[in-house]
Design a protein around this motif. Structure first.
Motif, mmCIF file in Angstrom:
data_model
loop_
_atom_site.group_PDB
_atom_site.id
_atom_site.type_symbol
_atom_site.label_atom_id
_atom_site.label_comp_id
_atom_site.label_asym_id
_atom_site.label_seq_id
_atom_site.Cartn_x
_atom_site.Cartn_y
_atom_site.Cartn_z
ATOM 1 N N THR A 28 1.430 -12.467 -9.954
ATOM 2 C CA THR A 28 0.880 -13.389 -10.948
ATOM 3 C C THR A 28 0.735 -14.778 -10.338
ATOM 4 O OG1 THR A 28 3.111 -13.838 -11.781
ATOM 5 C CG2 THR A 28 1.843 -12.116 -12.896
ATOM 6 N N PRO A 29 -0.116 -15.642 -10.901
ATOM 7 C CA PRO A 29 -0.331 -16.968 -10.312
ATOM 8 C C PRO A 29 0.936 -17.819 -10.300
ATOM 9 C CG PRO A 29 -2.062 -16.442 -11.891
ATOM 10 C CD PRO A 29 -1.007 -15.395 -12.053
ATOM 11 N N ALA A 30 1.100 -18.606 -9.246
ATOM 12 C CA ALA A 30 2.234 -19.528 -9.162
ATOM 13 C C ALA A 30 2.065 -20.675 -10.159
ATOM 14 C CB ALA A 30 2.370 -20.081 -7.753
ATOM 15 N N ILE A 31 0.799 -21.004 -10.483
ATOM 16 C CA ILE A 31 0.495 -22.086 -11.428
ATOM 17 C C ILE A 31 -0.052 -21.479 -12.712
ATOM 18 C CG2 ILE A 31 -0.888 -24.146 -11.848
ATOM 19 C CD1 ILE A 31 -0.973 -24.571 -8.821
ATOM 20 N N GLU A 32 0.505 -21.913 -13.835
ATOM 21 C CA GLU A 32 0.045 -21.452 -15.148
ATOM 22 C C GLU A 32 -0.171 -22.668 -16.046
ATOM 23 O OE1 GLU A 32 -0.512 -18.346 -16.109
ATOM 24 O OE2 GLU A 32 0.822 -16.970 -15.034
ATOM 25 N N SER A 33 -0.795 -22.443 -17.179
ATOM 26 C CA SER A 33 -0.863 -23.477 -18.210
ATOM 27 C C SER A 33 0.559 -23.812 -18.651
ATOM 28 C CB SER A 33 -1.674 -22.968 -19.397
ATOM 29 O OG SER A 33 -1.380 -23.715 -20.559
ATOM 30 N N ALA A 34 0.880 -25.084 -18.743
ATOM 31 C CA ALA A 34 2.222 -25.486 -19.176
ATOM 32 C C ALA A 34 2.515 -24.964 -20.577
ATOM 33 C CB ALA A 34 2.354 -27.007 -19.133
ATOM 34 N N LEU A 66 3.738 -21.362 -20.144
ATOM 35 C CA LEU A 66 5.061 -21.235 -19.538
ATOM 36 C C LEU A 66 6.165 -21.743 -20.451
ATOM 37 C CD1 LEU A 66 4.685 -22.182 -15.757
ATOM 38 C CD2 LEU A 66 4.813 -19.933 -16.798
ATOM 39 N N LEU A 67 5.873 -22.751 -21.244
ATOM 40 C CA LEU A 67 6.908 -23.357 -22.078
ATOM 41 C C LEU A 67 6.975 -22.765 -23.482
ATOM 42 C CD1 LEU A 67 6.502 -27.076 -20.987
ATOM 43 C CD2 LEU A 67 8.448 -25.579 -20.532
ATOM 44 N N ALA A 68 6.173 -21.730 -23.763
ATOM 45 C CA ALA A 68 6.164 -21.131 -25.100
ATOM 46 C C ALA A 68 7.550 -20.634 -25.486
ATOM 47 C CB ALA A 68 5.159 -19.979 -25.152
ATOM 48 N N THR A 83 14.737 -25.826 -19.695
ATOM 49 C CA THR A 83 13.564 -25.335 -18.971
ATOM 50 C C THR A 83 12.548 -26.456 -18.779
ATOM 51 O OG1 THR A 83 13.864 -23.104 -19.828
ATOM 52 C CG2 THR A 83 11.678 -23.666 -19.003
ATOM 53 N N GLU A 84 12.301 -27.222 -19.827
ATOM 54 C CA GLU A 84 11.317 -28.297 -19.740
ATOM 55 C C GLU A 84 11.775 -29.394 -18.782
ATOM 56 O OE1 GLU A 84 8.240 -30.629 -22.690
ATOM 57 O OE2 GLU A 84 9.892 -29.464 -23.534
ATOM 58 N N LYS A 85 13.080 -29.611 -18.694
ATOM 59 C CA LYS A 85 13.599 -30.616 -17.767
ATOM 60 C C LYS A 85 13.427 -30.176 -16.313
ATOM 61 C CE LYS A 85 17.212 -32.293 -20.916
ATOM 62 N NZ LYS A 85 18.681 -32.360 -21.155
#
Length: 452
Positions: free
Chosen positions: A44-50, A53-55, A61-63
């Motif tokens: 899977t991509p290393a970069i995702e929509s924030a 990922l934060l859902a 996690t956000e920190k």
């Protein structure tokens, strides 16, 4: 122009070629073992929509997440492989066959404080089995078999897969009237291995608000020990008082029952009521694996059952069970403690062809022949003295040097030198390929990880 001083950022592992070869060897064993059980590779991509990922995250996690913008896009680096898997399954559910079994070995990123053995960029090696609506308990029994085979393939025998069920813990706390504090209690109990009974007892009273009697009941319950059958027998004494407890006990009995058929000996498997796993999304069976001779390393493989992997992305019920190996941390500790087998070859080639005449043609032909025979072969094309060429071969740890001088070419063969023993013989190219292949196979015998 001033030179910029090269440096590697704190919390990022950068290996020299030898250790990198050791890491690649471990990864190869993991891929081979996971494939034996029918797991498909996934990337899977290393970069995702924030937002994606934060859902399921927030808070810590956000920190820790690496988050940035590119144009109008709010992006983030993945912090584990489970959340991207949840997105992937929700997105492709109509195209996948269930149960969906995947493995993924990839880097994840966490912006936490770098410490000894803790990294900001590190490899995780995950497997998960995802069901559509339902997922049979037998999948939870198969997971320890995969862990067992993986660690045996790495050369380990003295390890223990510890198993519990969150429903048992939740049910027991409900019996004590502590259902609303079950999560807090499990977080405290999960620290028993590192903090000890006294410290955890203090946490249960001060942080969780338990009475002394409740504290003792929790500690006595999680302290139930003995053989697997003895622990299950003791748990049976609590049956009939909470339906969730009874379901968890039935699941734990099923997992234990089928272990032998899946090929896991009892000495490598233990029912352990202290195992809770700190993450709240686990709902059933939970696992932790430890090396018996190195308890200081902690859990080297952990995971468990979750009832709805992708609730934030789809209304479709997608239960699953999975495990994860923190591969970079494990490799770091094994390397630090000298537990990686130094006898296994780490060279980038099995043979180094050394042309000793002005015409490199015969050496190029010899290298091509060896490669076609499956021998990893390098050819040394620099105009250096013989001693320097041999020094290069020795420094890289290449096990065989193949010399082509005028005499060898005239005889239609080559000289093969075993760099470990110093023995040199002049043979045909066919004999050289056979000799090198046999020697390399012998040198590759032995475990990857040593037990001491």
């Amino acid at each position: 122009m001033d030179c910029i001083k090269p440096r590697t950022l704190s919390g990022f592992m950068e290996l020299l070629p030898g250790p990198q070869a050791q890491m690649e060897r471990i990864m190869a064993v993991l891929r081979q073992t996971y494939s034996l059980y029918g797991f498909a590779p996934l990337d899977t991509p290393a970069i995702e929509s924030a937002q994606v990922l934060l859902a399921k995250g927030g808070g810590e996690t956000e920190k820790q997440i690496y988050r940035f913008t590119k144009g109008d896009a709010d992006l983030a680096l993945r912090f584990d492989l489970t959340v991207p898997l949840a997105k992937y399954v929700a997105l492709h559910a109509g195209e996948l066959a269930f149960p969906f079994r995947r493995y993924q070995i990839a880097k994840v990123y966490r912006g936490e404080r770098a410490q000894r053995g803790r990294f900001r960029e590190f490899y995780q090696a995950d497997i998960d089995i995802i069901g559509d609506g339902k997922l049979d308990i037998l999948n939870e029994a198969e997971i320890p078999a995969i862990i067992y085979r993986t660690f045996r393939a790495l050369g380990l025998t003295r390890f223990q897969i510890r198993v519990n069920n969150r429903k048992i813990l939740n049910g027991f706390y409900a019996m004590l009237g502590l259902a609303d504090k079950a999560g807090e209690i499990m977080h405290a109990v999960d620290k028993l291995d590192k903090a000890g009974r006294e410290k955890v007892g203090q946490l249960l009273e001060e942080d969780c608000g338990l009475t002394r009697r409740q504290r003792d009941e929790v500690l006595d319950f999680t302290g139930i020990s003995g053989s697997n059958s003895q622990v299950l027998s003791a748990l049976a004494g609590f049956a009939g008082r909470d339906p969730g407890f009874d379901q968890g006990l039935a699941e734990l009995e099923a997992v234990t029952k089928y272990l032998a058929q899946f090929g896991v000996p009892e000495e490598n498997f233990a029912v352990d009521l202290t195992i809770a796993r700190g993450l709240d999304y686990y709902t059933g069976t939970v696992y932790e694996t430890t090396l018996l001779d190195h308890p200081e390393i902690g859990s080297v493989c952990s995971g468990g059952r979750y009832d709805n992997l992708a609730a934030y992305y789809t209304q479709r019920q997608l239960p699953g069970v999975g495990i994860s190996i923190g591969l970079t941390r494990l490799f770091y500790v094994l390397q630090e403690q000298g537990l990686l087998n130094p006898a296994l070859p780490t060279a980038p080639a099995d043979a180094l062809v050394l042309p000793m005449t002005e015409d490199p043609g015969p050496a190029i032909a010899a290298a091509t022949y060896l490669r076609e025979a499956g021998i990893r072969t390098q050819i040394y094309l620099e105009q250096k003295k013989f001693k320097q060429k041999m020094s290069y071969c020795d420094k890289l740890g290449i096990p065989y040097a193949v010399v082509l001088g005028e005499d060898e070419i005239a005889a239609g063969g080559c000289a093969v030198k075993d760099m470990a023993t110093g023995q040199q013989v002049t043979v045909s190219l066919a004999e050289a390929a056979q000799r090198i292949a046999q020697g390399v196979a012998e040198k590759n015998q032995g475990p990857i990880i040593l037990e001491r």
